[in-house]
Design a protein around this motif. Sequence first.
Motif, PDB file in Angstrom:
ATOM      1  N   SER A 231       0.874  -1.169   0.000  1.00  0.00           N
ATOM      2  CA  SER A 231       0.000   0.000   0.000  1.00  0.00           C
ATOM      3  C   SER A 231       0.907   1.214   0.000  1.00  0.00           C
ATOM      4  N   GLU A 232       1.040   1.837  -1.168  1.00  0.00           N
ATOM      5  CA  GLU A 232       2.014   2.910  -1.328  1.00  0.00           C
ATOM      6  C   GLU A 232       1.782   4.063  -0.364  1.00  0.00           C
ATOM      7  N   ASN A 233       0.534   4.320  -0.031  1.00  0.00           N
ATOM      8  CA  ASN A 233       0.230   5.437   0.865  1.00  0.00           C
ATOM      9  C   ASN A 233      -0.176   4.979   2.263  1.00  0.00           C
ATOM     10  N   GLY A 234       0.003   3.673   2.544  1.00  0.00           N
ATOM     11  CA  GLY A 234      -0.319   3.153   3.858  1.00  0.00           C
ATOM     12  C   GLY A 234      -1.795   3.179   4.197  1.00  0.00           C
ATOM     13  N   SER A 235      -2.645   3.122   3.170  1.00  0.00           N
ATOM     14  CA  SER A 235      -4.084   3.260   3.395  1.00  0.00           C
ATOM     15  C   SER A 235      -4.759   1.966   3.826  1.00  0.00           C
ATOM     16  N   VAL A 236      -4.072   0.819   3.674  1.00  0.00           N
ATOM     17  CA  VAL A 236      -4.641  -0.465   4.079  1.00  0.00           C
ATOM     18  C   VAL A 236      -3.653  -1.171   5.002  1.00  0.00           C
ATOM     19  N   GLN A 237      -4.164  -1.723   6.078  1.00  0.00           N
ATOM     20  CA  GLN A 237      -3.340  -2.435   7.060  1.00  0.00           C
ATOM     21  C   GLN A 237      -3.704  -3.917   7.029  1.00  0.00           C
ATOM     22  N   PHE A 238      -2.690  -4.777   6.806  1.00  0.00           N
ATOM     23  CA  PHE A 238      -2.890  -6.224   6.800  1.00  0.00           C
ATOM     24  C   PHE A 238      -2.122  -6.839   7.968  1.00  0.00           C
ATOM     25  N   PRO A 239      -2.560  -8.023   8.449  1.00  0.00           N
ATOM     26  CA  PRO A 239      -1.853  -8.694   9.546  1.00  0.00           C
ATOM     27  C   PRO A 239      -0.399  -8.973   9.226  1.00  0.00           C
ATOM     28  N   THR A 240      -0.148  -9.341   7.978  1.00  0.00           N
ATOM     29  CA  THR A 240       1.210  -9.540   7.495  1.00  0.00           C
ATOM     30  C   THR A 240       1.221  -9.153   6.031  1.00  0.00           C
ATOM     31  N   MET A 241       2.366  -8.777   5.503  1.00  0.00           N
ATOM     32  CA  MET A 241       2.444  -8.316   4.125  1.00  0.00           C
ATOM     33  C   MET A 241       2.924  -9.397   3.169  1.00  0.00           C
ATOM     34  N   GLU A 242       3.400 -10.540   3.690  1.00  0.00           N
ATOM     35  CA  GLU A 242       3.918 -11.608   2.838  1.00  0.00           C
ATOM     36  C   GLU A 242       3.196 -12.916   3.142  1.00  0.00           C
ATOM     37  N   LYS A 244       2.731 -17.144   1.960  1.00  0.00           N
ATOM     38  CA  LYS A 244       3.318 -18.309   1.302  1.00  0.00           C
ATOM     39  C   LYS A 244       2.274 -19.395   1.033  1.00  0.00           C
ATOM     40  N   GLU A 245       1.052 -19.194   1.516  1.00  0.00           N
ATOM     41  CA  GLU A 245       0.009 -20.198   1.356  1.00  0.00           C
ATOM     42  C   GLU A 245      -1.283 -19.536   0.890  1.00  0.00           C
ATOM     43  N   SER A 246      -2.107 -20.301   0.178  1.00  0.00           N
ATOM     44  CA  SER A 246      -3.421 -19.825  -0.221  1.00  0.00           C
ATOM     45  C   SER A 246      -4.319 -19.709   1.003  1.00  0.00           C
ATOM     46  N   GLY A 247      -5.307 -18.832   0.913  1.00  0.00           N
ATOM     47  CA  GLY A 247      -6.250 -18.695   2.011  1.00  0.00           C
ATOM     48  C   GLY A 247      -6.908 -17.329   2.013  1.00  0.00           C
ATOM     49  N   GLU A 248      -7.836 -17.132   2.945  1.00  0.00           N
ATOM     50  CA  GLU A 248      -8.528 -15.852   3.047  1.00  0.00           C
ATOM     51  C   GLU A 248      -7.618 -14.816   3.698  1.00  0.00           C
ATOM     52  N   VAL A 249      -7.607 -13.626   3.122  1.00  0.00           N
ATOM     53  CA  VAL A 249      -6.819 -12.511   3.633  1.00  0.00           C
ATOM     54  C   VAL A 249      -7.772 -11.358   3.926  1.00  0.00           C
ATOM     55  N   ALA A 250      -7.587 -10.718   5.060  1.00  0.00           N
ATOM     56  CA  ALA A 250      -8.423  -9.581   5.439  1.00  0.00           C
ATOM     57  C   ALA A 250      -7.552  -8.429   5.915  1.00  0.00           C
ATOM     58  N   GLY A 251      -7.880  -7.240   5.458  1.00  0.00           N
ATOM     59  CA  GLY A 251      -7.179  -6.047   5.890  1.00  0.00           C
ATOM     60  C   GLY A 251      -8.170  -4.973   6.286  1.00  0.00           C
ATOM     61  N   THR A 252      -7.660  -3.910   6.889  1.00  0.00           N
ATOM     62  CA  THR A 252      -8.491  -2.798   7.341  1.00  0.00           C
ATOM     63  C   THR A 252      -8.053  -1.517   6.653  1.00  0.00           C
ATOM     64  N   ILE A 253      -9.020  -0.755   6.155  1.00  0.00           N
ATOM     65  CA  ILE A 253      -8.722   0.524   5.525  1.00  0.00           C
ATOM     66  C   ILE A 253      -8.475   1.556   6.627  1.00  0.00           C
ATOM     67  N   ILE A 254      -7.294   2.160   6.616  1.00  0.00           N
ATOM     68  CA  ILE A 254      -6.932   3.116   7.658  1.00  0.00           C
ATOM     69  C   ILE A 254      -6.613   4.491   7.085  1.00  0.00           C
ATOM     70  N   GLY A 255      -6.722   4.638   5.759  1.00  0.00           N
ATOM     71  CA  GLY A 255      -6.460   5.921   5.111  1.00  0.00           C
ATOM     72  C   GLY A 255      -7.658   6.396   4.314  1.00  0.00           C
ATOM     73  N   ASP A 256      -7.637   7.667   3.954  1.00  0.00           N
ATOM     74  CA  ASP A 256      -8.766   8.253   3.229  1.00  0.00           C
ATOM     75  C   ASP A 256      -8.721   7.961   1.733  1.00  0.00           C
ATOM     76  N   GLU A 257      -7.529   7.816   1.174  1.00  0.00           N
ATOM     77  CA  GLU A 257      -7.382   7.565  -0.270  1.00  0.00           C
ATOM     78  C   GLU A 257      -6.876   6.143  -0.466  1.00  0.00           C
ATOM     79  N   LEU A 258      -7.776   5.259  -0.913  1.00  0.00           N
ATOM     80  CA  LEU A 258      -7.467   3.834  -0.991  1.00  0.00           C
ATOM     81  C   LEU A 258      -6.496   3.544  -2.130  1.00  0.00           C
ATOM     82  N   SER A 259      -5.379   2.884  -1.783  1.00  0.00           N
ATOM     83  CA  SER A 259      -4.384   2.501  -2.784  1.00  0.00           C
ATOM     84  C   SER A 259      -3.620   1.290  -2.262  1.00  0.00           C
TER      85      SER A 259
END
Length: 279
Positions: A231-242, A244-259
Amino acid sequence: MMKRIIAFACAALLGVMPVMPVHAAEWKEGLSAAQPYSGVPAVDLNQTMGYTMLFPRAKMPAQHFCDVIEMYLPREDIERGEGSITLFDEDGEVFKADFTDETAVEIRPLEEVELEGLMWGGGTCVSLHLPVSMTIGKSYYVHMDEGCFTASGGQVLSLAISGNDAWVPVLTGDFGVNALRYLKGTGEEAAEGTAEEDTLNGEITTAPVKGDKVVFDLLLGGPAVTAVLYSENGSVQFPTMEYKESGEVAGTIIGDELSWGLVFLNDAGDVLDLLAVNR
């Protein structure tokens, strides 16, 4: 990013290599909206909608991710009409939108990179934006009412699309992003990344804001062994950024301009694909 991918895919299908635009696209001598390619017959644009290119489809599938299905037309006099368009999968209706809904159905001029890829001098794109992105390997088809869009001052109506094989959108790939959706969060608590897991079952939104969730199914396979989120502008926060396995991923929007987006890597660390999937 998706528009650039489509443009290059169109050019590859036609057996040419596109060049980056340095000036406004123009029709080549003898060609026009009525006859966009030399190998096809000219049509009367006052009597028919003319040539339409559908994306994605079997001969030109989307790869790794798709949250919009599109119709490309070489004419520029397209106007919004009346009726609805529906995407189905093998389980039934996926999403239905009325053409009066400008959030779901977009009608816009083609951009220069798209015109270069298509080798057109002008044109229009009619897009259906999906609240949940397509899933790799699923079977889809589209129905659309007659007259959803018009041309020639309303005198020419778009044709109906019916049957299960008229338009079959296809998404392929050994890896990618499936079922991407944005879910309404719970205000400041969600914005701080402390929302409960039950928010992942929340209401889908097509206009995500700070505090909402982004959820998708990550698919790794074939040469792709790692997915790195960014997230170039830090607008989305994920539990981890890398991953190695398939599965559901969830993040939280923490910025006003989503990128944000993902990079897929092979075991040597080479980039296989970059998906800019921000809405």
